[in-house]
Design a protein around this motif. Sequence first.
Motif, mmCIF file in Angstrom:
data_model
loop_
_atom_site.group_PDB
_atom_site.id
_atom_site.type_symbol
_atom_site.label_atom_id
_atom_site.label_comp_id
_atom_site.label_asym_id
_atom_site.label_seq_id
_atom_site.Cartn_x
_atom_site.Cartn_y
_atom_site.Cartn_z
ATOM 1 N N UNK A 116 25.069 29.344 38.112
ATOM 2 C CA UNK A 116 25.528 28.677 39.439
ATOM 3 C C UNK A 116 27.030 28.903 39.795
ATOM 4 N N UNK A 117 27.621 29.474 38.703
ATOM 5 C CA UNK A 117 28.978 29.945 39.094
ATOM 6 C C UNK A 117 28.990 31.194 39.811
ATOM 7 N N UNK A 118 27.967 31.979 39.941
ATOM 8 C CA UNK A 118 27.807 33.029 40.851
ATOM 9 C C UNK A 118 28.194 32.859 42.267
ATOM 10 N N UNK A 119 27.810 31.419 42.659
ATOM 11 C CA UNK A 119 28.299 31.136 44.142
ATOM 12 C C UNK A 119 29.579 30.794 44.508
ATOM 13 N N UNK A 120 30.431 30.501 43.269
ATOM 14 C CA UNK A 120 31.472 29.905 43.449
ATOM 15 C C UNK A 120 32.512 31.263 43.757
ATOM 16 N N UNK A 121 33.351 31.328 45.083
ATOM 17 C CA UNK A 121 34.053 32.371 45.211
ATOM 18 C C UNK A 121 35.216 32.525 44.413
ATOM 19 N N UNK A 122 35.788 33.909 43.986
ATOM 20 C CA UNK A 122 37.170 33.782 43.238
ATOM 21 C C UNK A 122 38.258 33.236 43.544
ATOM 22 N N UNK A 123 38.375 33.219 45.089
ATOM 23 C CA UNK A 123 39.586 32.450 45.522
ATOM 24 C C UNK A 123 39.805 31.085 45.267
ATOM 25 N N UNK A 124 38.603 30.550 45.136
ATOM 26 C CA UNK A 124 38.918 28.951 44.976
ATOM 27 C C UNK A 124 39.220 28.608 43.438
ATOM 28 N N UNK A 125 39.017 29.496 42.705
ATOM 29 C CA UNK A 125 39.815 29.330 41.321
ATOM 30 C C UNK A 125 40.890 30.147 40.928
ATOM 31 N N UNK A 126 41.232 30.773 41.640
ATOM 32 C CA UNK A 126 42.551 31.867 41.515
ATOM 33 C C UNK A 126 43.739 31.109 41.197
ATOM 34 N N UNK A 127 44.254 29.919 41.921
ATOM 35 C CA UNK A 127 45.396 29.369 41.626
ATOM 36 C C UNK A 127 45.389 28.301 40.526
ATOM 37 N N UNK A 179 46.823 27.774 34.605
ATOM 38 C CA UNK A 179 46.188 27.822 33.181
ATOM 39 C C UNK A 179 46.889 28.777 32.361
ATOM 40 N N UNK A 180 46.847 30.148 32.936
ATOM 41 C CA UNK A 180 47.333 31.115 32.035
ATOM 42 C C UNK A 180 48.725 31.236 32.030
ATOM 43 N N UNK A 181 49.372 30.712 32.853
ATOM 44 C CA UNK A 181 50.886 30.486 32.977
ATOM 45 C C UNK A 181 51.323 29.680 31.929
ATOM 46 N N UNK A 182 50.491 28.670 31.262
ATOM 47 C CA UNK A 182 51.004 27.912 30.298
ATOM 48 C C UNK A 182 50.397 28.034 28.989
ATOM 49 N N UNK A 183 49.362 28.940 28.902
ATOM 50 C CA UNK A 183 48.791 28.953 27.596
ATOM 51 C C UNK A 183 49.537 29.812 26.261
ATOM 52 N N UNK A 229 40.394 36.619 30.711
ATOM 53 C CA UNK A 229 39.673 35.782 31.694
ATOM 54 C C UNK A 229 38.388 36.558 32.396
ATOM 55 N N UNK A 230 38.095 37.787 32.001
ATOM 56 C CA UNK A 230 37.030 38.633 32.477
ATOM 57 C C UNK A 230 35.962 39.061 31.469
ATOM 58 N N UNK A 231 36.203 38.547 30.185
ATOM 59 C CA UNK A 231 35.631 39.345 29.250
ATOM 60 C C UNK A 231 33.877 38.718 29.220
ATOM 61 N N UNK A 232 33.628 37.575 30.102
ATOM 62 C CA UNK A 232 32.496 36.978 30.199
ATOM 63 C C UNK A 232 32.119 36.752 31.481
ATOM 64 N N UNK A 292 43.706 39.557 41.732
ATOM 65 C CA UNK A 292 44.353 38.747 40.559
ATOM 66 C C UNK A 292 45.658 39.626 39.876
ATOM 67 N N UNK A 293 45.497 41.026 39.840
ATOM 68 C CA UNK A 293 46.712 41.530 39.219
ATOM 69 C C UNK A 293 47.864 41.569 39.970
ATOM 70 N N UNK A 294 47.620 41.209 41.540
ATOM 71 C CA UNK A 294 48.777 41.129 42.275
ATOM 72 C C UNK A 294 49.292 39.668 42.081
ATOM 73 N N UNK A 295 48.640 38.765 41.680
ATOM 74 C CA UNK A 295 49.125 37.273 41.345
ATOM 75 C C UNK A 295 49.835 37.186 40.170
ATOM 76 N N UNK A 296 49.274 38.065 38.889
ATOM 77 C CA UNK A 296 49.927 37.654 37.737
ATOM 78 C C UNK A 296 50.641 38.660 37.129
#
Length: 292
Positions: free
Chosen positions: A121-132, A137-141, A163-166, A229-233
């Motif tokens: 079901x996550x296939x229908x979730x656009x990346x832009x909705x989870x980017x922020x 998350x990664x800025x605090x890990x 974040x992209x190994x799966x 994603x690279x542009x953001x992080x």
Amino acid sequence: MSAISPDNQGLRLAVRYAVLVLIAIIFVFPLVFMVMSSLKPDQQLLADTSSLRAFLPVGDVGLNNYTAAFERAPIGLFVFNSVLVTGLTVALCLLVCSMAGFAFVYLNWRGRDVILSVILATLIVPFETIAIPLLLLVSKLPWIGWEGVTIGWLNSYRVQIIPWIADALTIFLFVQYFKGLPRELIEAARAEGATWFQIYWRVVMPLSGPVLATAAILKFLVMYNQYLWPLIVVQQEQYRPVMVGLQYFFQLNIAWGEVMAYLTMITVPVLAFYLALQRAFIASIASTGVKG
């Protein structure tokens, strides 16, 4: 029924090859245009776009755009970063997703079908909705490295890899392929006393060349072409990939010849990777699984 005459067979073969050649030309034209444009100065490049000269090495051609491109941006560094990040991500993704696919197909455990449905079901979730949320998350890990424990993954290779190994699509490919393998092989291995990991590594994976090639090519294209994603992080130049490096050529005055030279150089790893897996990729299209 009457047999097809040799003349008709020859005509059908000629039509088939003509269609294939036409399709090949359509796909090759952009690449030819890119390479030819990278050899021409800007004025000639723009003037030739209105005619077939755009696809021919005519006029004032040379390698000046390539020299200028290297002077404007650290292209070697960007290509190295992209190849490193993409290569590691593809390798880890194939390992993790194939193990997940094996578990979903061959192991019986509670909630298996529900979890697989949620993943798909996550296939229908656009990346832009989870980017922020992912950025926060990664800025605090925390991370344990040579310098000890640090907080935050920004400006690093790991933030572009982990974040992209799966992903759901790769897991789905392995699940569908593993379902087509003969169950008799698994049952025979279990009867011989093999563990599940031995079955996965020594029985299933050696038979999975086609799906491995397909998943590797699709994942390679996604990772190598990542931009948002690279542009953001990543703000430090030493970690930037090729797509983010493209912005160097759109600052102030745009040199289109240099842009074409840069695009030509960053396309080489993609073509090399595909050609290396071409035989297995073609086999994956023709194959419907291993027959029992």
